[in-house]
Design a protein around this motif. Structure first.
Motif, PDB file in Angstrom:
ATOM      1  N   LEU A 314      38.119  44.901  40.023  1.00  0.00           N
ATOM      2  CA  LEU A 314      37.302  44.328  41.101  1.00  0.00           C
ATOM      3  C   LEU A 314      37.761  42.925  41.538  1.00  0.00           C
ATOM      4  CD1 LEU A 314      34.898  44.389  43.039  1.00  0.00           C
ATOM      5  CD2 LEU A 314      33.410  43.781  41.128  1.00  0.00           C
ATOM      6  N   PRO A 315      38.001  41.971  40.594  1.00  0.00           N
ATOM      7  CA  PRO A 315      38.436  40.643  41.057  1.00  0.00           C
ATOM      8  C   PRO A 315      39.733  40.683  41.864  1.00  0.00           C
ATOM      9  CG  PRO A 315      37.854  40.607  38.721  1.00  0.00           C
ATOM     10  CD  PRO A 315      37.835  42.036  39.140  1.00  0.00           C
ATOM     11  N   VAL A 316      40.607  41.624  41.509  1.00  0.00           N
ATOM     12  CA  VAL A 316      41.875  41.735  42.255  1.00  0.00           C
ATOM     13  C   VAL A 316      41.587  42.176  43.689  1.00  0.00           C
ATOM     14  CG1 VAL A 316      44.116  42.908  42.319  1.00  0.00           C
ATOM     15  CG2 VAL A 316      43.045  42.400  40.106  1.00  0.00           C
ATOM     16  N   LEU A 317      40.671  43.155  43.821  1.00  0.00           N
ATOM     17  CA  LEU A 317      40.325  43.650  45.164  1.00  0.00           C
ATOM     18  C   LEU A 317      39.647  42.550  45.980  1.00  0.00           C
ATOM     19  CD1 LEU A 317      38.891  47.186  44.285  1.00  0.00           C
ATOM     20  CD2 LEU A 317      41.192  46.608  45.027  1.00  0.00           C
ATOM     21  N   VAL A 318      38.773  41.781  45.319  1.00  0.00           N
ATOM     22  CA  VAL A 318      38.079  40.703  46.035  1.00  0.00           C
ATOM     23  C   VAL A 318      39.103  39.685  46.528  1.00  0.00           C
ATOM     24  CG1 VAL A 318      36.450  38.788  45.796  1.00  0.00           C
ATOM     25  CG2 VAL A 318      35.897  41.019  44.794  1.00  0.00           C
ATOM     26  N   ARG A 319      40.041  39.309  45.659  1.00  0.00           N
ATOM     27  CA  ARG A 319      41.046  38.323  46.079  1.00  0.00           C
ATOM     28  C   ARG A 319      41.845  38.857  47.267  1.00  0.00           C
ATOM     29  NH1 ARG A 319      46.028  38.380  44.402  1.00  0.00           N
ATOM     30  NH2 ARG A 319      45.689  39.002  42.242  1.00  0.00           N
ATOM     31  N   ARG A 320      42.239  40.116  47.185  1.00  0.00           N
ATOM     32  CA  ARG A 320      43.026  40.691  48.293  1.00  0.00           C
ATOM     33  C   ARG A 320      42.220  40.705  49.590  1.00  0.00           C
ATOM     34  NH1 ARG A 320      45.643  45.837  45.133  1.00  0.00           N
ATOM     35  NH2 ARG A 320      47.041  44.656  43.805  1.00  0.00           N
ATOM     36  N   ALA A 321      40.928  40.998  49.474  1.00  0.00           N
ATOM     37  CA  ALA A 321      40.092  41.047  50.686  1.00  0.00           C
ATOM     38  C   ALA A 321      39.979  39.645  51.296  1.00  0.00           C
ATOM     39  CB  ALA A 321      38.708  41.594  50.346  1.00  0.00           C
ATOM     40  N   VAL A 322      39.804  38.626  50.453  1.00  0.00           N
ATOM     41  CA  VAL A 322      39.691  37.255  50.970  1.00  0.00           C
ATOM     42  C   VAL A 322      41.014  36.840  51.621  1.00  0.00           C
ATOM     43  CG1 VAL A 322      39.356  34.838  50.309  1.00  0.00           C
ATOM     44  CG2 VAL A 322      37.884  36.617  49.328  1.00  0.00           C
ATOM     45  N   GLU A 323      42.112  37.182  50.973  1.00  0.00           N
ATOM     46  CA  GLU A 323      43.423  36.829  51.547  1.00  0.00           C
ATOM     47  C   GLU A 323      43.619  37.531  52.894  1.00  0.00           C
ATOM     48  OE1 GLU A 323      46.093  35.720  47.618  1.00  0.00           O
ATOM     49  OE2 GLU A 323      45.960  37.832  48.197  1.00  0.00           O
ATOM     50  N   ARG A 324      43.143  38.768  52.958  1.00  0.00           N
ATOM     51  CA  ARG A 324      43.275  39.509  54.223  1.00  0.00           C
ATOM     52  C   ARG A 324      42.397  38.868  55.310  1.00  0.00           C
ATOM     53  NH1 ARG A 324      42.460  45.946  54.216  1.00  0.00           N
ATOM     54  NH2 ARG A 324      44.304  45.825  52.917  1.00  0.00           N
ATOM     55  N   ALA A 325      41.183  38.489  54.926  1.00  0.00           N
ATOM     56  CA  ALA A 325      40.265  37.896  55.904  1.00  0.00           C
ATOM     57  C   ALA A 325      40.815  36.576  56.438  1.00  0.00           C
ATOM     58  CB  ALA A 325      38.891  37.686  55.270  1.00  0.00           C
ATOM     59  N   LEU A 326      41.485  35.805  55.585  1.00  0.00           N
ATOM     60  CA  LEU A 326      41.964  34.482  55.998  1.00  0.00           C
ATOM     61  C   LEU A 326      43.392  34.507  56.538  1.00  0.00           C
ATOM     62  CD1 LEU A 326      40.416  32.302  53.155  1.00  0.00           C
ATOM     63  CD2 LEU A 326      39.911  32.124  55.607  1.00  0.00           C
ATOM     64  N   ALA A 327      44.014  35.692  56.517  1.00  0.00           N
ATOM     65  CA  ALA A 327      45.432  35.766  56.936  1.00  0.00           C
ATOM     66  C   ALA A 327      45.553  35.461  58.420  1.00  0.00           C
ATOM     67  CB  ALA A 327      45.986  37.139  56.644  1.00  0.00           C
TER      68      ALA A 327
END
Ligand SMILES: Cc1cc2nc3c(=O)[nH]c(=O)nc-3n(C[C@H](O)[C@H](O)[C@H](O)COP(=O)(O)OP(=O)(O)OC[C@H]3O[C@@H](n4cnc5c(N)ncnc54)[C@H](O)[C@@H]3O)c2cc1C
Ligand code: SF4
Length: 327
Positions: A314-327
């Motif tokens: 889950l933390p990996v998915l959350v980090r990826r989602a945040v990175e995607r949102a801020l990309a």
């Protein structure tokens, strides 16, 4: 082969007529795309009653439009339509992405937004044939008195598995519910409850007719992410959405929702201390949110994917989602 029981199909021509039929037939259920209702009827998960086919309401309930700054989505928009609609892809890219990740192409062409938000909860012990469930002595959700996921559990914890719900929860969406008593607007945050037998506030004679996304949520930085066994045609083993607004590196608003855990999608709590603060890098913010989500989310054995592994990923998915949102 599982067969569909004999059913009465009622075909109203308006929302008004549909809710009157729901009110006068206590075991009736709305049938939108039928992509979830029909398999569940075959599993014998529901008491026999007529189905109220909504296809005749398409002209009334299939639209995407901006009104008074809000985005309004009719309940009969198909998922395929939402995934491709220019207004949705431009203003609510995470919703378009979530819709594009539901099931496979044929199901997305039939499946609707309303059906997705009202999707029944899922569990490895309920989405089975009547014969299979009978062999196990049934369970709390239907015909039985025990839960096979939480021993001694008094409440069904089958998983909310709708992919559009986490996105719309992070965007502060509301749903319009219509019954013979009139219409009410309910924040989606209040729509879901923690009981997997029935995880929504929808009354038996109510129809979800519209989703409203407020102006303040349009154009927010947002992302959706889904974990599933196969990259096609699979329900989520976890799904999550993040939405945020930042100016010059300082967070103005932030929301994270994780679902496919239990009956109610979980909006991660306690993020207010991050507002008004510089977030550093996308990775740093993602790691921080991942830690908080990991603390609050405990996947269960209601899904056929190892719960410990789901929690650790889950933390990996959350980090990826945040990175995607801020990309
Ligand atoms: C193989 C397979 C894979 C799938 N994978 C996914 C997935 O990955 N993610 C996912 O989210 N879903 C998945 N689904 C489920 C389903 O296809 C979608 O959730 C779809 O959006 C359901 O919409 P529908 O219009 O077909 O709903 P229906 O099956 O018609 O209805 C679903 C439920 O909502 C109620 N309902 C429908 N419309 C309304 C309304 N307007 N007001 C009140 N109640 C209403 C019905 O009575 C029923 O209880 C999958 C289904 C299958 C068969
Ligand atoms: S969570 Fe428990 S009660 Fe609910 S469907 Fe699964 S086994 Fe049945």
């Amino acid at each position: 082969m599982m067969t569909l029981p004999a059913l009465e199909v009622l075909r109203p021509a308006s929302v008004e007529e549909a809710v009157k039929l729901l009110a006068s037939h206590p075991h009736a259920r709305p049938l939108a795309g039928g992509t979830d209702l029909v398999p569940n009827l075959k599993y014998g998960m529901y008491d026999a009653g007529p189905v109220i086919a909504l296809r005749g309401l398409s002209r009334e309930l299939r639209y995407v439009r901006e009104e008074q700054g809000d985005l309004r989505l009719g309940a009969l928009c198909t998922l395929d339509q939402l995934a491709k609609d220019p207004l949705v892809t431009a203003r609510l890219p995470a919703l378009a992405d979530a819709a594009a990740h539901v099931a496979g192409p044929q199901l997305r062409r039939m499946g609707t937004l309303g059906g997705n938000l009202c999707l029944d909860t899922r569990c490895v012990y309920i989405n089975q044939s009547h014969f299979w469930r009978n062999a196990l002595g049934f369970c709390l959700k239907k015909d039985g008195s025990v839960c096979h996921v939480v021993a001694q559990g008094k409440r069904c914890v089958a998983a909310a598995s709708n992919d559009t719900a986490p996105v719309l929860l992070t965007l502060d969406a509301s749903v319009r519910l219509v019954s013979p008593r009139g219409a009410r607007l309910l924040p989606l945050a209040d729509f879901y409850v923690t009981d997997g037998v029935k995880n929504t506030q929808l009354a038996p004679d109510e129809l979800l007719t519209e989703v409203r996304v407020p102006q303040r949520a349009l154009g927010m930085r947002q992302a959706f992410l889904k974990l599933r066994t196969r990259a096609a045609v699979d329900f989520p083993a976890l799904n999550l959405a993040v939405a945020l607004r930042a100016r010059e590196g300082v967070l103005e608003s932030l929301s994270l929702c994780v679902s496919a855990l239990a009956a109610k999608p979980h909006v991660v709590k306690g993020l207010d201390d991050l507002l008004g603060q510089p977030y550093g890098t996308a990775r740093a913010l993602g790691d921080e949110l991942g830690k908080r989500a990991h603390k609050q989310c405990r996947p269960l054995t209601n899904i056929n994917v190892d719960p410990e592994w789901r929690r650790e990923i889950l933390p990996v998915l959350v980090r990826r989602a945040v990175e995607r949102a801020l990309a």
